[in-house]
Design a protein around this motif. Structure first.
Motif, mmCIF file in Angstrom:
data_model
loop_
_atom_site.group_PDB
_atom_site.id
_atom_site.type_symbol
_atom_site.label_atom_id
_atom_site.label_comp_id
_atom_site.label_asym_id
_atom_site.label_seq_id
_atom_site.Cartn_x
_atom_site.Cartn_y
_atom_site.Cartn_z
ATOM 1 N N MET A 112 0.833 -1.188 0.000
ATOM 2 C CA MET A 112 0.000 0.000 0.000
ATOM 3 C C MET A 112 0.874 1.247 0.000
ATOM 4 O O MET A 112 1.836 1.327 0.755
ATOM 5 C CB MET A 112 -0.933 -0.006 1.201
ATOM 6 C CG MET A 112 -2.034 -1.038 0.987
ATOM 7 S SD MET A 112 -2.731 -1.759 2.468
ATOM 8 C CE MET A 112 -1.386 -2.690 3.117
ATOM 9 N N VAL A 113 0.543 2.165 -0.897
ATOM 10 C CA VAL A 113 1.290 3.417 -1.034
ATOM 11 C C VAL A 113 0.298 4.567 -0.916
ATOM 12 O O VAL A 113 -0.732 4.574 -1.579
ATOM 13 C CB VAL A 113 2.006 3.485 -2.408
ATOM 14 C CG1 VAL A 113 2.714 4.810 -2.566
ATOM 15 C CG2 VAL A 113 2.960 2.321 -2.593
ATOM 16 N N TYR A 114 0.627 5.526 -0.058
ATOM 17 C CA TYR A 114 -0.161 6.747 0.085
ATOM 18 C C TYR A 114 0.705 7.910 -0.372
ATOM 19 O O TYR A 114 1.821 8.074 0.107
ATOM 20 C CB TYR A 114 -0.568 6.970 1.550
ATOM 21 C CG TYR A 114 -1.484 5.913 2.097
ATOM 22 C CD1 TYR A 114 -2.859 6.100 2.098
ATOM 23 C CD2 TYR A 114 -0.969 4.735 2.632
ATOM 24 C CE1 TYR A 114 -3.708 5.127 2.618
ATOM 25 C CE2 TYR A 114 -1.811 3.761 3.147
ATOM 26 C CZ TYR A 114 -3.174 3.962 3.142
ATOM 27 O OH TYR A 114 -4.008 3.006 3.649
ATOM 28 N N LEU A 115 0.176 8.716 -1.304
ATOM 29 C CA LEU A 115 0.904 9.884 -1.815
ATOM 30 C C LEU A 115 -0.004 11.106 -1.771
ATOM 31 O O LEU A 115 -1.218 10.990 -1.951
ATOM 32 C CB LEU A 115 1.360 9.645 -3.255
ATOM 33 C CG LEU A 115 2.435 8.584 -3.437
ATOM 34 C CD1 LEU A 115 2.607 8.239 -4.903
ATOM 35 C CD2 LEU A 115 3.758 9.033 -2.839
ATOM 36 N N PRO A 116 0.568 12.296 -1.543
ATOM 37 C CA PRO A 116 -0.251 13.504 -1.411
ATOM 38 C C PRO A 116 -0.898 13.943 -2.734
ATOM 39 O O PRO A 116 -0.290 13.835 -3.790
ATOM 40 C CB PRO A 116 0.742 14.559 -0.922
ATOM 41 C CG PRO A 116 2.067 14.072 -1.381
ATOM 42 C CD PRO A 116 1.994 12.569 -1.381
ATOM 43 N N ILE A 117 -2.118 14.442 -2.631
ATOM 44 C CA ILE A 117 -2.831 15.001 -3.780
ATOM 45 C C ILE A 117 -2.434 16.465 -3.931
ATOM 46 O O ILE A 117 -2.295 17.170 -2.935
ATOM 47 C CB ILE A 117 -4.362 14.912 -3.572
ATOM 48 C CG1 ILE A 117 -4.810 13.449 -3.555
ATOM 49 C CG2 ILE A 117 -5.104 15.695 -4.639
ATOM 50 C CD1 ILE A 117 -6.259 13.264 -3.205
ATOM 51 N N ASP A 118 -2.260 16.919 -5.160
ATOM 52 C CA ASP A 118 -2.004 18.325 -5.434
ATOM 53 C C ASP A 118 -3.364 18.982 -5.719
ATOM 54 O O ASP A 118 -3.833 18.991 -6.844
ATOM 55 C CB ASP A 118 -1.067 18.484 -6.627
ATOM 56 C CG ASP A 118 -0.627 19.913 -6.824
ATOM 57 O OD1 ASP A 118 -1.398 20.829 -6.471
ATOM 58 O OD2 ASP A 118 0.485 20.118 -7.317
ATOM 59 N N ARG A 119 -3.993 19.505 -4.686
ATOM 60 C CA ARG A 119 -5.332 20.075 -4.812
ATOM 61 C C ARG A 119 -5.332 21.397 -5.572
ATOM 62 O O ARG A 119 -6.319 21.750 -6.192
ATOM 63 C CB ARG A 119 -5.961 20.264 -3.449
ATOM 64 C CG ARG A 119 -6.222 18.954 -2.743
ATOM 65 C CD ARG A 119 -7.577 18.964 -2.107
ATOM 66 N NE ARG A 119 -7.822 17.705 -1.432
ATOM 67 C CZ ARG A 119 -8.607 16.760 -1.917
ATOM 68 N NH1 ARG A 119 -9.202 16.928 -3.067
ATOM 69 N NH2 ARG A 119 -8.806 15.639 -1.263
ATOM 70 N N GLN A 120 -4.252 22.161 -5.534
ATOM 71 C CA GLN A 120 -4.200 23.449 -6.207
ATOM 72 C C GLN A 120 -4.233 23.297 -7.722
ATOM 73 O O GLN A 120 -4.645 24.185 -8.424
ATOM 74 C CB GLN A 120 -2.931 24.206 -5.813
ATOM 75 C CG GLN A 120 -2.907 24.553 -4.352
ATOM 76 C CD GLN A 120 -1.585 25.214 -3.947
ATOM 77 O OE1 GLN A 120 -0.638 25.268 -4.728
ATOM 78 N NE2 GLN A 120 -1.540 25.711 -2.735
ATOM 79 N N LYS A 121 -3.785 22.147 -8.224
ATOM 80 C CA LYS A 121 -3.716 21.945 -9.667
ATOM 81 C C LYS A 121 -4.931 21.224 -10.214
ATOM 82 O O LYS A 121 -5.060 21.035 -11.392
ATOM 83 C CB LYS A 121 -2.466 21.121 -10.021
ATOM 84 C CG LYS A 121 -1.169 21.732 -9.532
ATOM 85 C CD LYS A 121 -0.797 22.921 -10.349
ATOM 86 C CE LYS A 121 0.517 23.481 -9.875
ATOM 87 N NZ LYS A 121 0.939 24.619 -10.610
ATOM 88 N N CYS A 122 -5.833 20.758 -9.327
ATOM 89 C CA CYS A 122 -6.966 19.954 -9.774
ATOM 90 C C CYS A 122 -8.087 20.844 -10.295
ATOM 91 O O CYS A 122 -8.339 21.886 -9.799
ATOM 92 C CB CYS A 122 -7.486 19.083 -8.634
ATOM 93 S SG CYS A 122 -6.259 17.902 -8.074
#
Length: 128
Positions: free
Chosen positions: A118-128
């Motif tokens: 399992m891998v958790y990586l941060p979402i880039d919310r500013q670019k979505c």
């Protein structure tokens, strides 16, 4: 780090072999090269364990809080324990790559007769 689409770091070879559904509109905040190396290693290990039968690998992508969750699951055959030589990046290096990303986590468990990565990586919310 840059905002990455899934195709930026998951190689097309893997994407063509594995059934997956990518959540729309999400980008990962990360290092393109390091994530590609790490996922390539994780998929290679899974494919090796199942003797190349990609239909036995389960790959899931989902959103959880401010992270994207990736799960790679494959049956344990004992093949990887008999592996003589390895040019893999290695699990510890993969953990280091993931932990270098803000809120990044990599865990590996044996569940019944399966490996669960399992891998958790941060979402880039500013670019979505």
């Amino acid at each position: 780090f840059e905002a990455l689409n899934f195709e930026d770091f998951l190689q097309r070879d893997w994407l063509s072999l594995i059934k997956y559904e990518i959540p729309k509109g999400f980008k990962i905040k990360g290092d393109r090269h390091l994530l590609r190396v790490m996922f390539d290693n994780l998929f290679s290990n899974a494919l090796y364990e199942v003797n190349g039968d990609h239909t036995k690998i389960i790959f899931v992508i989902a959103e959880k809080d401010d992270t994207m969750f990736f799960r790679i699951s494959n049956p344990i055959t004992g093949r990887s324990e008999r592996k003589e030589e390895s040019t893999d990046v290695g699990i510890e290096q993969s953990r280091a790559i993931v932990s270098g990303h803000h809120k990044g986590i990599l865990t590996i468990m044996k569940v019944s007769n399966h490996f669960e990565v399992m891998v958790y990586l941060p979402i880039d919310r500013q670019k979505c």
